[in-house]
Design an enzyme around this catalytic site. Structure first.
Site, mmCIF file in Angstrom:
data_model
loop_
_atom_site.group_PDB
_atom_site.id
_atom_site.type_symbol
_atom_site.label_atom_id
_atom_site.label_comp_id
_atom_site.label_asym_id
_atom_site.label_seq_id
_atom_site.Cartn_x
_atom_site.Cartn_y
_atom_site.Cartn_z
ATOM 1 N N MET A 1 0.614 -1.245 -0.024
ATOM 2 C CA MET A 1 -0.247 0.067 0.231
ATOM 3 C C MET A 1 1.060 1.229 -0.008
ATOM 4 S SD MET A 1 -3.591 -1.048 2.129
ATOM 5 C CE MET A 1 -2.671 -0.570 3.742
ATOM 6 N N LEU B 1 6.803 2.938 1.551
ATOM 7 C CA LEU B 1 7.718 1.779 1.485
ATOM 8 C C LEU B 1 8.727 2.164 2.542
ATOM 9 C CD1 LEU B 1 7.901 1.222 -2.343
ATOM 10 C CD2 LEU B 1 6.567 0.029 -0.646
ATOM 11 N N GLY C 1 11.386 -2.975 5.392
ATOM 12 C CA GLY C 1 10.661 -4.039 5.321
ATOM 13 C C GLY C 1 10.326 -4.687 3.983
ATOM 14 N N HIS C 2 9.566 -3.593 3.356
ATOM 15 C CA HIS C 2 9.131 -3.770 1.989
ATOM 16 C C HIS C 2 10.274 -4.100 1.111
ATOM 17 C CE1 HIS C 2 5.602 -0.813 3.145
ATOM 18 N NE2 HIS C 2 4.884 -2.048 2.951
ATOM 19 N N GLN D 1 -10.170 -2.593 2.660
ATOM 20 C CA GLN D 1 -9.746 -3.366 3.785
ATOM 21 C C GLN D 1 -9.800 -2.342 5.090
ATOM 22 O OE1 GLN D 1 -5.856 -4.303 1.698
ATOM 23 N NE2 GLN D 1 -4.929 -3.924 3.657
ATOM 24 N N ASP E 1 2.437 -9.178 9.631
ATOM 25 C CA ASP E 1 1.050 -9.436 9.367
ATOM 26 C C ASP E 1 0.815 -10.797 9.356
ATOM 27 O OD1 ASP E 1 -0.006 -6.553 9.274
ATOM 28 O OD2 ASP E 1 1.558 -6.642 7.427
ATOM 29 N N SER F 1 6.842 -0.398 10.113
ATOM 30 C CA SER F 1 5.570 -0.367 9.440
ATOM 31 C C SER F 1 5.307 0.980 8.996
ATOM 32 C CB SER F 1 4.491 -0.540 10.734
ATOM 33 O OG SER F 1 3.308 -0.179 10.317
ATOM 34 N N SER F 2 4.524 1.036 7.829
ATOM 35 C CA SER F 2 4.265 2.590 7.103
ATOM 36 C C SER F 2 3.582 3.428 8.047
ATOM 37 C CB SER F 2 3.409 2.193 6.117
ATOM 38 O OG SER F 2 4.079 1.268 5.035
HETATM 39 O O1 PAF Z 1 -0.097 -5.730 3.773
HETATM 40 C C1 PAF Z 1 -0.494 -4.917 2.716
HETATM 41 O O2 PAF Z 1 0.248 -3.993 2.623
HETATM 42 C C2 PAF Z 1 -1.994 -4.933 2.263
HETATM 43 O O3 PAF Z 1 -2.734 -5.813 3.304
HETATM 44 C C3 PAF Z 1 -1.761 -5.812 0.994
HETATM 45 C C4 PAF Z 1 -1.479 -7.137 0.876
HETATM 46 C C5 PAF Z 1 -0.988 -4.943 -0.020
HETATM 47 C C6 PAF Z 1 -3.305 -5.788 0.392
HETATM 48 O O4 PAF Z 1 -3.684 -4.410 0.311
#
Ligand code: PAF
Length: 280
Positions: free
Chosen positions: A30, A33, A36-37, A61, A150, A185-186
């Site tokens: 999302m 970044l 972690g990403h 979500q 997560d 975390s973002s």
């Molecule tokens: O973990 C995330 O950043 C989000 O839940 C994902 C998997 C990109 C879905 O929107």
């Protein structure tokens, strides 16, 4: 790096990649970044010929309007980071591209839908499942990478892929932490400097808890962990749970599980933080 905002253009580009015999590794995000990403992406680059990253703040979500509004959106900075690690394809659609009309799909993840994040964030995993299914259908990757921060999301996505028989391999990746232990975390950028100083107490407590496994029962250890965290008045706890590592169900005796994870979710000011550690 090539950036796409439409499904059609991305599909065309990726079919050329595939026809040339190249494998695709995918990291859905999302945005906002962080290391972690990048860790997931570096691994995807190592294990595949080509990396596709998506950046899409998925409105369905979020069960909290303010969280959705305040979610950091920094596409330009994200693009630079992606360029710097050698990402080849970025997919950054807007909400109309992904949801030209509302997607009413409903998924039942059984026991996974009853605990922790599912209980505290109604509808959250259904929204995650819808967008991840759509993204997998668009990108058609061989492998997709998800962080263990997560942990429950990872379990839900594994189950989704199994239920829908999607031909994608899910690769779990370890939590990446700041030097003081805070899980990356973002949302961390939204902490005030005082809150940021308090935040590492979460991981410190979890680490101490692991050591008490031999002297406390699961229930005693849940209580002990909660009490430690509650001693910090700024922490507003959603849950502290010890669960087995498959369906993430709580259990009473250490012998009842073949693997156990200690989970925490709490608010620090307006920011909701989650973390977990493996006990065994
Ligand atoms: O973990 C995330 O950043 C989000 O839940 C994902 C998997 C990109 C879905 O929107």
């Amino acid at each position: 790096m090539k950036t796409f905002s439409t499904i059609k253009a991305l599909r065309e580009a990726l079919s050329t990649v595939r026809n040339a015999g190249n494998t695709i590794g995918f990291v859905p995000t999302m945005g906002a970044l962080h290391e972690g990403h990048l860790d997931l992406m570096r691994r995807a680059l190592k294990e595949n010929d080509c990396l596709v990253v998506s950046i899409f703040v998925n409105p369905i979500q979020f069960n909290n309007k303010e969280d959705l509004e305040k979610y950091p959106r920094v596409l330009e900075a994200d693009s630079k980071m992606l360029e710097s690690i050698g990402c080849q394809y970025l997919f950054a659609p807007d909400a109309n591209e992904i949801y030209p009309e509302p997607d009413k799909s409903e998924y039942d993840f059984g026991l996974l839908s009853e605990v922790m994040e599912a209980a505290f964030r109604p509808g959250h995993f259904n929204g995650v499942a819808i967008v991840v299914r759509k993204l997998f259908e668009i990108v058609e990757p061989e492998t997709a990478y998800f962080g263990e921060k997560d942990f429950q999301q990872l379990a839900v996505i594994k189950q989704l892929v199994k239920m829908l028989e999607m031909p994608v391999k899910i690769i779990p990746c370890s939590i990446v932490r700041e030097t003081d232990g805070l899980a990356m975390s973002s949302r961390n950028v939204r902490l005030t400097s005082h809150e940021r100083q308090l935040a590492p107490n979460i991981y410190m407590t979890l680490q101490k808890a692991i050591k008490l496994r031999n002297v406390l029962s699961p229930e005693e250890l849940r209580r002990w962990t909660r009490e430690q965290l509650e001693a910090i008045p700024e922490f507003n706890i959603d849950y502290v749970e010890i669960a087995e590592d498959q369906q993430l169900q709580p259990f009473q005796h250490w012998n009842d599980a073949s693997g156990a994870i200690l989970f925490v979710a709490l608010f620090l000011g307006k920011v909701r933080l989650i973390d977990n550690v493996r006990i065994f």
